[in-house]
Design an enzyme around this catalytic site. Structure first.
Site, PDB file in Angstrom:
ATOM      1  N   HIS A 221       2.559  13.194   6.082  1.00 10.46           N
ATOM      2  CA  HIS A 221       3.724  14.109   5.992  1.00 10.46           C
ATOM      3  C   HIS A 221       4.857  13.464   6.779  1.00 10.46           C
ATOM      4  CE1 HIS A 221       5.930  17.730   5.420  1.00 10.46           C
ATOM      5  NE2 HIS A 221       5.303  18.560   6.255  1.00 10.46           N
ATOM      6  N   HIS A 260       4.475  11.320  -3.729  1.00  5.84           N
ATOM      7  CA  HIS A 260       4.799  12.691  -3.337  1.00  5.84           C
ATOM      8  C   HIS A 260       3.852  13.668  -4.004  1.00  5.84           C
ATOM      9  CE1 HIS A 260       7.165  16.280  -2.432  1.00  5.84           C
ATOM     10  NE2 HIS A 260       7.675  15.544  -1.471  1.00  5.84           N
ATOM     11  N   ASP A 311      11.113   9.611   3.255  1.00  7.93           N
ATOM     12  CA  ASP A 311      10.853   8.916   4.517  1.00  7.93           C
ATOM     13  C   ASP A 311      11.162   7.424   4.506  1.00  7.93           C
ATOM     14  OD1 ASP A 311      10.062  10.992   6.178  1.00  7.93           O
ATOM     15  OD2 ASP A 311       8.034  11.006   5.341  1.00  7.93           O
TER      16      ASP A 311
HETATM   17  C1  LIG Z   1       8.699  14.107   3.821  1.00  5.57           C
HETATM   18  C2  LIG Z   1       7.314  13.933   3.324  1.00  5.57           C
HETATM   19  O1  LIG Z   1       6.412  14.478   3.893  1.00  5.57           O
HETATM   20  S1  LIG Z   1       7.089  13.017   1.940  1.00  5.57           S
HETATM   21  C3  LIG Z   1       5.435  12.408   2.033  1.00  5.57           C
HETATM   22  C4  LIG Z   1       5.287  11.394   3.120  1.00  5.57           C
HETATM   23  N1  LIG Z   1       3.963  10.788   3.088  1.00  5.57           N
HETATM   24  C5  LIG Z   1       3.776   9.485   2.753  1.00  5.57           C
HETATM   25  O2  LIG Z   1       4.695   8.745   2.468  1.00  5.57           O
HETATM   26  C6  LIG Z   1       2.366   8.982   2.827  1.00  5.57           C
HETATM   27  C7  LIG Z   1       2.004   8.141   1.613  1.00  5.57           C
HETATM   28  N2  LIG Z   1       1.877   8.966   0.432  1.00  5.57           N
HETATM   29  C8  LIG Z   1       0.743   9.662   0.197  1.00  5.57           C
HETATM   30  O3  LIG Z   1      -0.235   9.580   0.934  1.00  5.57           O
HETATM   31  C9  LIG Z   1       0.711  10.577  -1.004  1.00  5.57           C
HETATM   32  O4  LIG Z   1       1.589  10.099  -2.008  1.00  5.57           O
HETATM   33  C10 LIG Z   1       1.069  12.030  -0.661  1.00  5.57           C
HETATM   34  C11 LIG Z   1       0.223  12.545   0.530  1.00  5.57           C
HETATM   35  C12 LIG Z   1       2.536  12.157  -0.268  1.00  5.57           C
HETATM   36  C13 LIG Z   1       0.827  12.898  -1.883  1.00  5.57           C
HETATM   37  O5  LIG Z   1      -0.548  12.886  -2.118  1.00  5.57           O
HETATM   38  P1  LIG Z   1      -1.169  13.330  -3.516  1.00  5.57           P
HETATM   39  O6  LIG Z   1      -0.454  14.523  -4.021  1.00  5.57           O
HETATM   40  O7  LIG Z   1      -2.615  13.451  -3.318  1.00  5.57           O
HETATM   41  O8  LIG Z   1      -0.816  12.067  -4.410  1.00  5.57           O
HETATM   42  P2  LIG Z   1      -1.008  11.882  -5.971  1.00  5.57           P
HETATM   43  O9  LIG Z   1      -1.924  12.914  -6.519  1.00  5.57           O
HETATM   44  O10 LIG Z   1       0.334  11.755  -6.563  1.00  5.57           O
HETATM   45  O11 LIG Z   1      -1.735  10.471  -6.022  1.00  5.57           O
HETATM   46  C14 LIG Z   1      -1.999   9.869  -7.256  1.00  5.57           C
HETATM   47  C15 LIG Z   1      -2.616   8.526  -7.055  1.00  5.57           C
HETATM   48  O12 LIG Z   1      -1.647   7.654  -6.439  1.00  5.57           O
HETATM   49  C16 LIG Z   1      -2.165   7.115  -5.244  1.00  5.57           C
HETATM   50  N3  LIG Z   1      -1.105   7.101  -4.265  1.00  5.57           N
HETATM   51  C17 LIG Z   1      -0.279   8.138  -3.984  1.00  5.57           C
HETATM   52  N4  LIG Z   1       0.556   7.769  -3.000  1.00  5.57           N
HETATM   53  C18 LIG Z   1       0.245   6.496  -2.682  1.00  5.57           C
HETATM   54  C19 LIG Z   1       0.761   5.597  -1.741  1.00  5.57           C
HETATM   55  N5  LIG Z   1       1.759   5.949  -0.928  1.00  5.57           N
HETATM   56  N6  LIG Z   1       0.228   4.362  -1.663  1.00  5.57           N
HETATM   57  C20 LIG Z   1      -0.785   3.998  -2.470  1.00  5.57           C
HETATM   58  N7  LIG Z   1      -1.324   4.825  -3.401  1.00  5.57           N
HETATM   59  C21 LIG Z   1      -0.814   6.071  -3.482  1.00  5.57           C
HETATM   60  C22 LIG Z   1      -3.248   8.076  -4.817  1.00  5.57           C
HETATM   61  O13 LIG Z   1      -4.200   7.460  -3.965  1.00  5.57           O
HETATM   62  C23 LIG Z   1      -3.816   8.490  -6.133  1.00  5.57           C
HETATM   63  O14 LIG Z   1      -4.678   7.471  -6.597  1.00  5.57           O
HETATM   64  P3  LIG Z   1      -6.116   7.825  -7.237  1.00  5.57           P
HETATM   65  O15 LIG Z   1      -5.784   8.681  -8.429  1.00  5.57           O
HETATM   66  O16 LIG Z   1      -6.686   6.491  -7.540  1.00  5.57           O
HETATM   67  O17 LIG Z   1      -6.832   8.571  -6.160  1.00  5.57           O
HETATM   68  O1  LIG Z   2       7.209  18.730   0.112  1.00  9.50           O
HETATM   69  C1  LIG Z   2       6.313  18.009   0.609  1.00  9.50           C
HETATM   70  O2  LIG Z   2       5.107  18.104   0.308  1.00  9.50           O
HETATM   71  C2  LIG Z   2       6.655  16.957   1.586  1.00  9.50           C
HETATM   72  C3  LIG Z   2       8.112  16.717   1.716  1.00  9.50           C
HETATM   73  O3  LIG Z   2       8.720  15.984   0.976  1.00  9.50           O
HETATM   74  C4  LIG Z   2       8.844  17.449   2.743  1.00  9.50           C
HETATM   75  O4  LIG Z   2       8.255  18.269   3.441  1.00  9.50           O
HETATM   76  O5  LIG Z   2      10.059  17.210   2.897  1.00  9.50           O
END
Ligand SMILES: CC(=O)SCCNC(=O)CCNC(=O)[C@H](O)C(C)(C)COP(=O)(O)OP(=O)(O)OC[C@H]1O[C@@H](n2cnc3c(N)ncnc32)[C@H](O)[C@@H]1OP(=O)(O)O
Ligand SMILES: O=C([O-])CC(=O)C(=O)O
Length: 375
Positions: A221, A260, A311
């Site tokens: 997050h 996301h 981010d």
């Molecule tokens: C302001 C915020 O909070 S924005 C989010 C900030 N967080 C990050 O940047 C951390 C990196 N990103 C992630 O871990 C994820 O994309 C999350 C937590 C944001 C969302 O998670 P989910 O909803 O579970 O992702 P989603 O269902 O779209 O994933 C689909 C596939 O893409 C992959 N994937 C998603 N994000 C990433 C990533 N950043 N790097 C590599 N692979 C990824 C998943 O592992 C998944 O693969 P699989 O089907 O083989 O298991």
């Molecule tokens: O909406 C989410 O899951 C994460 C995000 O981008 C935020 O909190 O700004």
């Protein structure tokens, strides 16, 4: 026979309630705060106006905004006993732990006695959070006890002033303003949902915010902006970045700042902060971090169809303004606090305790086993 495979849906796609605060959409073009498009807000608004909008449901007129800015300015001082607590926290503590402790201590000293006080308590946290984190940072890292009561007109300017010991340039205060607006609110994200769950038990607002800080801390997050910086700062050239990144993808590592839970094509906040990161890069004469970041973005799209979330380009933008990496996520707190508190107000207005169900996947009913008979 029952299917005992554990499931982890993350509640994806399920509605967990309603809100009048924010729409997100999936395509990357639907982000609004109370109906106002994020692009308009980032271009025209002051963060303090956005805070007012989230809290009170309407944009302030000039008189209301002036009064609100003056009010926030008057609330920046910290009680001596809070400063004493911050001075006990070591320099190598995680700054999000400092934020959590600061929020909690403020709740001890200035307890919310009833929901009628929720707006006052929110204003106080909005004004005091930059003071809390910077008081600790400057004391533990530079050995100075700063005066947190600056005369800066904005939350972002106040933050930078305390951190750097001099008023921020108009330009940097403007970038902080945009950043704080982009981070202010995002519907039922994990930290906001934490705050709402806590509010639904009729708990106090400091508990809601303290819990939300804990949720935001994680690298999946809010912690992703710091994690993204940690990743890109070692790479000297776009070619090295591409090589290393391909290796990480091969090893199935998560790339921080990408992907996301809701957006499927793009995160609208990315294009906005990326533009500011580029301007800052030009301003400081960067020839490394920005090109590296752009290459990472291109490779992630080419290889995985994964896009930068809010981010990723925040990392370089903050870095170019001389902000230490460890303070990136606390800045997110100073902004998202507005969304959290507005959601607490909304939850309280129409409350029912949040209590979903779980699918049981444990053992079938078992007879009691006396301790002497256990393995
Ligand atoms: C302001 C915020 O909070 S924005 C989010 C900030 N967080 C990050 O940047 C951390 C990196 N990103 C992630 O871990 C994820 O994309 C999350 C937590 C944001 C969302 O998670 P989910 O909803 O579970 O992702 P989603 O269902 O779209 O994933 C689909 C596939 O893409 C992959 N994937 C998603 N994000 C990433 C990533 N950043 N790097 C590599 N692979 C990824 C998943 O592992 C998944 O693969 P699989 O089907 O083989 O298991
Ligand atoms: O909406 C989410 O899951 C994460 C995000 O981008 C935020 O909190 O700004």
């Amino acid at each position: 026979m029952a299917d005992n495979t554990p499931t982890s849906t993350g509640l994806r796609g399920m509605s967990a309630g309603s809100t009048a605060l924010c729409t997100v959409g999936q395509s990357g073009s639907g982000l609004t705060y109370r109906g106002y498009d994020i692009h308009d807000l980032a271009e025209h608004a002051r963060f303090e106006e956005v805070a007012y909008l989230l809290f009170k449901g309407k944009l302030p007129n000039q008189k209301e905004l002036d009064a609100y800015v003056a009010r926030l300015k008057s609330l920046r001082g910290l009680p001596a006993s809070l400063k004493a607590v911050l001075e006990q926290i070591p320099a190598d503590a995680h700054p999000m732990d400092v934020m959590r402790t600061g929020a909690s201590m403020l709740g001890n000293l200035e307890t919310e006695e009833g929901f009628a006080e929720q707006q006052d308590k929110s204003d106080r946290m909005l004004a005091a959070f930059p003071s809390i984190i910077n008081y600790w940072y400057r004391f533990s890292h530079d050995g100075v006890r700063i005066d947190t009561e600056t005369d800066d007109d904005s939350v972002g300017g106040h933050f930078l002033h305390l951190l750097h010991g001099e008023p921020a340039s108009e330009w940097h205060a403007r970038v902080m303003n945009v950043s704080l607006i982009l981070y202010a609110e995002h519907e039922f994200n994990a930290s906001t949902f934490t705050a709402r769950v806590c509010a639904s038990t009729l708990s106090d607002i400091h508990s809601c915010v303290t819990g939300a800080i804990g949720s935001l801390r994680g690298p999946l997050h809010g912690g992703a902006n710091e994690a993204a910086m940690a990743m890109i700062e070692d790479w000297q050239t776009p070619e090295e970045a591409e090589r290393e990144l391909l290796g990480m993808l091969e090893r199935k590592e998560k790339i921080m700042g990408f992907g996301h839970a809701i957006y499927r094509e793009s995160d609208p906040r990315n294009a906005i902060i990326k533009q500011w990161s580029k301007r800052l890069a030009d301003d400081v004469g960067d020839t490394r971090l920005y090109p590296v970041s752009e290459r990472v973005e291109a490779v992630m799209w080419r290889e995985k169809k994964l896009f930068c979330n809010a981010d990723f380009f925040h990392a370089s933008a903050y870095h170019f303004m001389g902000i230490p990496t460890k303070l990136f996520t606390p800045i997110f707190v100073c902004s998202r606090l507005t969304g959290w508190c507005a959601h607490v107000f909304e939850q309280r207005e129409n409350n029912r305790i949040i209590r979903p169900s779980a699918d049981y996947v444990g053992p079938a009913k078992q007879g009691w086993l006396p301790i002497g008979q256990r393995q």
